[in-house]
Motif scaffolding. Structure first.
Motif, PDB file in Angstrom:
ATOM      1  N   ILE A   1       0.866  -1.182   0.000  1.00  0.00           N
ATOM      2  CA  ILE A   1       0.000   0.000   0.000  1.00  0.00           C
ATOM      3  C   ILE A   1       0.898   1.226   0.000  1.00  0.00           C
ATOM      4  O   ILE A   1       1.789   1.353   0.837  1.00  0.00           O
ATOM      5  N   SER A   2       0.664   2.131  -0.981  1.00  0.00           N
ATOM      6  CA  SER A   2       1.471   3.328  -1.095  1.00  0.00           C
ATOM      7  C   SER A   2       0.568   4.553  -1.201  1.00  0.00           C
ATOM      8  O   SER A   2      -0.310   4.597  -2.066  1.00  0.00           O
ATOM      9  N   VAL A   3       0.782   5.529  -0.313  1.00  0.00           N
ATOM     10  CA  VAL A   3       0.023   6.779  -0.342  1.00  0.00           C
ATOM     11  C   VAL A   3       1.044   7.911  -0.353  1.00  0.00           C
ATOM     12  O   VAL A   3       1.820   8.051   0.598  1.00  0.00           O
ATOM     13  N   LYS A   4       1.043   8.723  -1.422  1.00  0.00           N
ATOM     14  CA  LYS A   4       2.069   9.751  -1.556  1.00  0.00           C
ATOM     15  C   LYS A   4       1.478  11.084  -1.996  1.00  0.00           C
ATOM     16  O   LYS A   4       0.582  11.125  -2.845  1.00  0.00           O
ATOM     17  N   ALA A   5       1.997  12.156  -1.430  1.00  0.00           N
ATOM     18  CA  ALA A   5       1.637  13.519  -1.814  1.00  0.00           C
ATOM     19  C   ALA A   5       2.905  14.368  -1.714  1.00  0.00           C
ATOM     20  O   ALA A   5       3.146  15.015  -0.699  1.00  0.00           O
ATOM     21  N   PRO A   6       3.733  14.347  -2.750  1.00  0.00           N
ATOM     22  CA  PRO A   6       5.061  14.977  -2.660  1.00  0.00           C
ATOM     23  C   PRO A   6       5.039  16.456  -2.286  1.00  0.00           C
ATOM     24  O   PRO A   6       5.964  16.945  -1.638  1.00  0.00           O
ATOM     25  N   ILE A  27       3.888  -0.984   3.699  1.00  0.00           N
ATOM     26  CA  ILE A  27       3.030   0.199   3.697  1.00  0.00           C
ATOM     27  C   ILE A  27       3.929   1.430   3.701  1.00  0.00           C
ATOM     28  O   ILE A  27       4.798   1.566   4.572  1.00  0.00           O
ATOM     29  N   ASP A  28       3.708   2.323   2.720  1.00  0.00           N
ATOM     30  CA  ASP A  28       4.529   3.528   2.580  1.00  0.00           C
ATOM     31  C   ASP A  28       3.616   4.737   2.488  1.00  0.00           C
ATOM     32  O   ASP A  28       2.805   4.846   1.560  1.00  0.00           O
ATOM     33  N   VAL A  29       3.752   5.648   3.447  1.00  0.00           N
ATOM     34  CA  VAL A  29       2.968   6.879   3.466  1.00  0.00           C
ATOM     35  C   VAL A  29       3.947   8.041   3.541  1.00  0.00           C
ATOM     36  O   VAL A  29       4.676   8.187   4.534  1.00  0.00           O
ATOM     37  N   VAL A  35       1.334  14.711   7.731  1.00  0.00           N
ATOM     38  CA  VAL A  35       0.709  13.394   7.567  1.00  0.00           C
ATOM     39  C   VAL A  35      -0.104  13.079   8.816  1.00  0.00           C
ATOM     40  O   VAL A  35       0.412  13.189   9.931  1.00  0.00           O
ATOM     41  N   GLU A  36      -1.368  12.681   8.621  1.00  0.00           N
ATOM     42  CA  GLU A  36      -2.230  12.292   9.737  1.00  0.00           C
ATOM     43  C   GLU A  36      -2.960  11.015   9.365  1.00  0.00           C
ATOM     44  O   GLU A  36      -3.645  10.968   8.340  1.00  0.00           O
ATOM     45  N   VAL A  53       6.570   5.878   7.316  1.00  0.00           N
ATOM     46  CA  VAL A  53       5.747   7.085   7.302  1.00  0.00           C
ATOM     47  C   VAL A  53       6.687   8.279   7.387  1.00  0.00           C
ATOM     48  O   VAL A  53       7.490   8.373   8.332  1.00  0.00           O
ATOM     49  N   ASN A  54       6.566   9.201   6.428  1.00  0.00           N
ATOM     50  CA  ASN A  54       7.541  10.290   6.367  1.00  0.00           C
ATOM     51  C   ASN A  54       6.908  11.595   5.882  1.00  0.00           C
ATOM     52  O   ASN A  54       6.083  11.598   4.969  1.00  0.00           O
TER      53      ASN A  54
END
Length: 249
Positions: A1-6, A27-29, A35-36, A53-54
């Motif tokens: 699962i990958s969620v990204k917003a550069p 899992i990568d956020v 990030v919440e 998470v970063n």
């Protein structure tokens, strides 16, 4: 699962990758700003995945974060942010070897609930919590059927407050415990206990005082570790012991 917003923020509910009998996924956020999230879980009947998470320029706020492997190895957990990190419990638990847990705020502080790496039959992972400003945690534990991990808690520009810090190895070597800060340090009991060799314990405040509970490095069959306390101001401790079947620290 990958969620990204550069270049933006991320806000989600719970995130989970779950496999009843096989391997769970990573899992990568990651975001440029805040990030919440709710709970984040990677849980496998065999092995679990890593959780990352970063936030490059903002903060990270999560509920509980866990990698769980019923029969195999559990993944690493890495939480990183430029600003404040606030979490619930953080856990890596495995039937065999558990993963490392790293929590790092580059320009602010860290507040967490309990942190634990637990390996029933193998080696448990290391735990490292570091920040520029104040660090506040619950209990931190690394417990293993074989060798247990190191525990490190540091603040480069402020203070550290924790509950009990414990690294326990049933049959192998237990890890070192190190707490360092510029300002005041306050902890509960600090323990490194092993069936073989136990680790060193060090607590050092560069510009403040130190208040700790009981300090114990205990080795049933091998050598026990050294214990060092240092503060610019007052140092207060309860019982201090290094006891070994072999050589004591």
């Amino acid at each position: 699962i990958s969620v990204k917003a550069p270049d933006g923020t991320i806000k989600t509910g719970d995130i989970a990758s779950i496999s009843q009998s096989g391997d769970a996924g990573d899992i990568d956020v990651s975001a440029g700003e805040d990030v919440e999230t709710g709970d984040i879980t990677s849980s496998g009947g065999n092995n679990s995945g890593d959780i990352n998470v970063n936030s490059d320029n903002g903060g990270v706020t999560t509920e509980n974060v866990a990698t769980v492997a019923k029969n195999g190895d559990s993944g690493d957990v890495a939480l990183g942010a430029w600003e404040q990190i606030i979490t619930g419990d953080i856990t890596s638990a495995a039937g065999e070897n558990s993963g490392d847990i790293n929590v790092t705020s580059s320009n602010a502080g860290v507040t967490t609930e309990n942190i634990a790496t637990v390996a029933q039959n193998g080696d448990s992972g290391n735990v490292a919590v570091s920040a520029l400003d104040n660090v506040q945690t619950g209990n931190i534990t690394s417990a293993a059927g074989n060798n247990s991990g190191d525990i490190t808690v540091t603040s480069s520009n402020a203070g550290v407050t924790t509950e009990n810090l414990t690294t326990v190895a049933d049959n192998g070597d237990s890890g070192n415990v190190g707490v360092g800060a510029l300002d005041d340090i306050q902890t509960g009991d600090i323990t490194s206990v092993a069936g073989n060799n136990s680790g060193d314990i060090s607590v050092d405040s560069g510009n403040g005082g130190v208040v700790v509970g009981n300090l114990e490095s205990g080795a049933v069959n091998g050598d026990s570790g050294n214990i060092a306390l240092s503060g610019f101001e007052d140092v207060t401790a309860a019982d201090i012991s290094s006891v070994a079947g072999g050589n004591s620290g």
